[in-house]
Scaffold this motif. Structure first.
Motif, PDB file in Angstrom:
ATOM      1  N   ALA A 160       0.642  -1.189   0.114  1.00  0.00           N
ATOM      2  CA  ALA A 160       0.285  -0.133  -0.461  1.00  0.00           C
ATOM      3  C   ALA A 160       1.208   1.455   0.099  1.00  0.00           C
ATOM      4  O   ALA A 160       1.063   1.598  -0.914  1.00  0.00           O
ATOM      5  CB  ALA A 160      -1.049  -0.215   0.777  1.00  0.00           C
ATOM      6  N   VAL A 161       1.628   0.903   0.995  1.00  0.00           N
ATOM      7  CA  VAL A 161       2.671   2.452   0.771  1.00  0.00           C
ATOM      8  C   VAL A 161       4.052   2.930  -0.886  1.00  0.00           C
ATOM      9  O   VAL A 161       3.644   3.687  -1.149  1.00  0.00           O
ATOM     10  CB  VAL A 161       3.995   2.447   1.897  1.00  0.00           C
ATOM     11  CG1 VAL A 161       4.769   3.664   1.388  1.00  0.00           C
ATOM     12  CG2 VAL A 161       2.982   2.359   3.921  1.00  0.00           C
ATOM     13  N   LEU A 162       4.124   1.658  -0.774  1.00  0.00           N
ATOM     14  CA  LEU A 162       5.267   1.865  -1.921  1.00  0.00           C
ATOM     15  C   LEU A 162       4.041   2.285  -3.168  1.00  0.00           C
ATOM     16  O   LEU A 162       4.827   2.270  -4.466  1.00  0.00           O
ATOM     17  CB  LEU A 162       5.963   0.239  -2.304  1.00  0.00           C
ATOM     18  CG  LEU A 162       6.396  -0.092  -1.431  1.00  0.00           C
ATOM     19  CD1 LEU A 162       7.513  -1.425  -0.964  1.00  0.00           C
ATOM     20  CD2 LEU A 162       8.379   0.688  -1.330  1.00  0.00           C
ATOM     21  N   TYR A 163       2.609   1.957  -3.254  1.00  0.00           N
ATOM     22  CA  TYR A 163       1.732   1.800  -4.314  1.00  0.00           C
ATOM     23  C   TYR A 163       1.755   3.627  -4.662  1.00  0.00           C
ATOM     24  O   TYR A 163       0.979   4.365  -5.364  1.00  0.00           O
ATOM     25  CB  TYR A 163       0.563   0.545  -4.596  1.00  0.00           C
ATOM     26  CG  TYR A 163       0.745  -0.719  -5.245  1.00  0.00           C
ATOM     27  CD1 TYR A 163       1.357  -1.013  -6.537  1.00  0.00           C
ATOM     28  CD2 TYR A 163      -0.080  -1.536  -4.432  1.00  0.00           C
ATOM     29  CE1 TYR A 163       1.901  -1.888  -6.664  1.00  0.00           C
ATOM     30  CE2 TYR A 163       0.175  -3.134  -4.998  1.00  0.00           C
ATOM     31  CZ  TYR A 163       1.859  -3.227  -5.841  1.00  0.00           C
ATOM     32  OH  TYR A 163       1.729  -4.164  -6.322  1.00  0.00           O
ATOM     33  N   GLY A 164       1.382   3.691  -3.312  1.00  0.00           N
ATOM     34  CA  GLY A 164       1.356   5.641  -3.439  1.00  0.00           C
ATOM     35  C   GLY A 164       2.107   6.424  -3.336  1.00  0.00           C
ATOM     36  O   GLY A 164       2.103   7.303  -3.192  1.00  0.00           O
ATOM     37  N   ILE A 165       3.349   5.903  -3.643  1.00  0.00           N
ATOM     38  CA  ILE A 165       4.799   6.931  -3.315  1.00  0.00           C
ATOM     39  C   ILE A 165       4.930   6.534  -5.159  1.00  0.00           C
ATOM     40  O   ILE A 165       5.347   5.714  -5.264  1.00  0.00           O
ATOM     41  CB  ILE A 165       5.578   6.901  -2.373  1.00  0.00           C
ATOM     42  CG1 ILE A 165       6.152   5.225  -2.304  1.00  0.00           C
ATOM     43  CG2 ILE A 165       4.782   7.103  -1.024  1.00  0.00           C
ATOM     44  CD1 ILE A 165       7.405   4.643  -1.492  1.00  0.00           C
ATOM     45  N   ASP A 166       6.045   7.890  -5.229  1.00  0.00           N
ATOM     46  CA  ASP A 166       7.547   6.918  -5.804  1.00  0.00           C
ATOM     47  C   ASP A 166       8.195   7.045  -5.875  1.00  0.00           C
ATOM     48  O   ASP A 166       9.486   8.326  -4.991  1.00  0.00           O
ATOM     49  CB  ASP A 166       7.450   8.919  -6.861  1.00  0.00           C
ATOM     50  CG  ASP A 166       9.086   8.850  -7.597  1.00  0.00           C
ATOM     51  OD1 ASP A 166       9.052   8.158  -8.491  1.00  0.00           O
ATOM     52  OD2 ASP A 166       8.357  10.809  -8.608  1.00  0.00           O
TER      53      ASP A 166
END
Length: 526
Positions: free
Chosen positions: A195-201
């Motif tokens: 969830a974190v990785l999908y939401g950041i660049d």
């Protein structure tokens, strides 16, 4: 000379058990209540105040609590702690988190170094690193600035720093000190990291791996998850990761990290928000100057913890009232209710701080105790909690002491007027109303609408939640937990209770199971 005795052996406790009970409903009604609110208040650091007017105390009980503090040698034990005596008996370690924000007593030397100087050195290294990141001197492979920082850790490496970040995020944006957005990965559940990785660049993100030993299974698992994401994006993970670890861990001198900042065994995870564990992420997110202000607030509150007079020592007073509620009045839990959305994760941090520290059934010497110790801690911000579990708090069969936190002003300095009052006024009106409602109740012939009252509460009041007041608030609760541990004669600084499940989980993963553990493992498709 300091002596460590069980609570039920102290004469002051025996006398406290015989003390006349205070009727809060009567005490908080009419002019008596008005006078109590003015009188039963103790100044804290940074303009905060601990108001305990709605607690079941009077002047006589405060005298009895003072005698308990004196007989239990609370200030002497605190002095021994900050001067470097081995207070963590379970692990045979000193307890030095206070040194991360100031020197309260003598110089403390360990591992061949002055520990205050060591902590300051790490803070300065973090500050230098953060300033270079912000200035674009440390960049990604493309020479572009990092815009997001992600902390990978669990327990005290997550709960405290996450709560502190959320507490200051909006304040920093309003005061032009917001540098980078922070995210946190803690749960070994892959959905958390995903969830974190999908939401950041990821190309513009820097990751902080926090593990004192460098062997924490959940944290290393999540690190691998992050490294895979960086690799899949065609990025060199070593150019995107830093470590917060001990000097002796395998992470300390690894080429897998841009930099490593150090902590040590003298600071437990739940007490580490003012160490490099909180310092790295907060300095990157808000700037080193904001982190320094946070430390200063904590240091100012720590100094009040050295006062022998409980009316001048808010953390000790709060602790002693809590012991009275737990061991004399028999209340099993405490609700922490911040009327500030910025403190949304503060109750979760206090759950760990309090329950991991004082959730013990043996004393410092491993002997079984004949009295109860730490209460169950839970909470939620107001006014959300009012529409959730306050029903039980008001009319349930258990009386649950309440700890409110409230601020006169919001962080963003923006508001609207609706029906003659601002949102902030509505928020403050609710917390004031709840204190009186819990204390005084309301009689009604309809039993379903009858409120018995007699529900004790305290409130910490401040002007605004900012770095200094947040530091003071954190210190207050850390010291409260410490003082209660001293009174109960438990070791508040180890956490053996978290180990057994970890050991069994390793057996499951190695397929070395039998009995119920094997069947449960099969049911979970392991």
């Amino acid at each position: 000379m300091i002596t460590w005795n069980n609570l039920d052996t102290l004469e002051a406790f025996k006398n406290l058990s015989k003390a006349e009970r205070v009727n809060i409903a009567e005490a908080m009604s009419g002019e008596n209540g008005a006078e109590r609110v003015k009188t039963y208040s103790t100044p804290m650091a940074e303009g905060l105040a601990y108001n305990y007017a709605a607690k079941q105390v009077d002047d006589k009980l405060l005298e009895d609590l003072q005698k308990l503090a004196d007989e239990a040698q609370l200030t002497e034990k605190f002095e021994a702690l900050y001067n470097g005596e081995v207070i963590n008996t379970g692990e045979k370690r000193m307890v030095l988190h206070h040194l991360t924000r100031g020197q309260l007593g003598e110089a403390v030397n360990a591992d061949g170094t002055d520990k205050r100087a060591f902590y300051k050195e790490q803070q300065q290294k973090i500050a230098d690193f953060a300033n270079k990141v912000h200035a674009g001197e440390i960049t990604n492979a493309a020479g572009e600035k990092f815009t997001t920082v992600v902390q990978i850790g669990i327990g005290g490496s997550d709960l405290g720093p996450r709560a502190m970040y959320l507490a200051l995020e909006n304040w920093a944006k309003k005061n032009d000190t917001f540098k980078m957005e922070a995210k946190f990965i803690s749960n070994v559940d892959p959905d958390d990291a995903a969830a974190v990785l999908y939401g950041i660049d990821v190309a513009h993100s820097i990751f902080i791996l926090v593990s004192k030993s460098g062997t924490t299974l959940e944290t290393l698992t999540n690190e691998s998850f992050v490294k895979d994401a960086l690799k899949n994006a065609g990025l060199d993970a070593s150019k995107h990761m830093i470590a917060v670890t001990s000097e002796t861990s395998p992470l300390a001198k690894s080429d897998d990290y841009l930099a490593a900042f150090f902590m040590d065994d003298y600071i437990g995870g739940r007490y580490s928000s003012t160490s490099a564990v909180g310092g790295a992420v907060l300095s990157l997110a808000f700037g080193p100057e904001v982190f320094e202000r946070f430390l200063n607030g904590a240091a100012e509150e720590d100094r009040l913890g050295t006062e022998k007079d409980i009316r001048k020592n808010p953390a000790m007073l709060d602790a002693l009232i809590g012991v009275y509620e737990r061991n004399v009045l028999g209340y099993p839990s405490t609700a922490v209710l911040p009327y500030s959305q910025a403190l949304s994760r503060f109750p979760a941090h206090l759950q760990q701080l309090d329950m991991e520290s004082n959730g013990k059934c043996v004393n410092r010497f491993g002997e079984r105790l004949d009295y109860v110790t730490g209460p169950v801690i839970f909470g939620e911000p107001g006014t959300n909690g009012q529409h959730s579990f306050y029903q039980l708090l008001h009319q349930g069969t258990d009386i649950i002491p309440l700890q409110f936190v409230g601020f006169k002003n919001n962080q963003m300095n923006t508001d609207v007027v609706i029906q003659g009052s601002t949102s902030q006024q509505k928020l403050c009106a609710n917390v004031a109303a709840q204190i009186v409602a819990f204390a005084c109740g309301k009689e009604d012939e309809n039993r379903n609408k009858n409120f018995e009252g007699g529900r004790p509460s305290s409130i910490i009041i401040g002007e605004q939640l900012n770095p200094e007041t947040l530091g003071a608030l954190l210190s207050h609760f850390e010291n409260k937990v410490m003082f209660q541990g001293f009174v109960w004669n438990v070791n508040s600084f180890d956490q053996e209770g978290v180990q057994l499940g970890k050991v069994l989980a390793k057996r499951v993963l190695a397929h070395e199971t039998d009995g119920a553990l094997k069947v449960l493992s099969d049911l979970m498709n392991i």
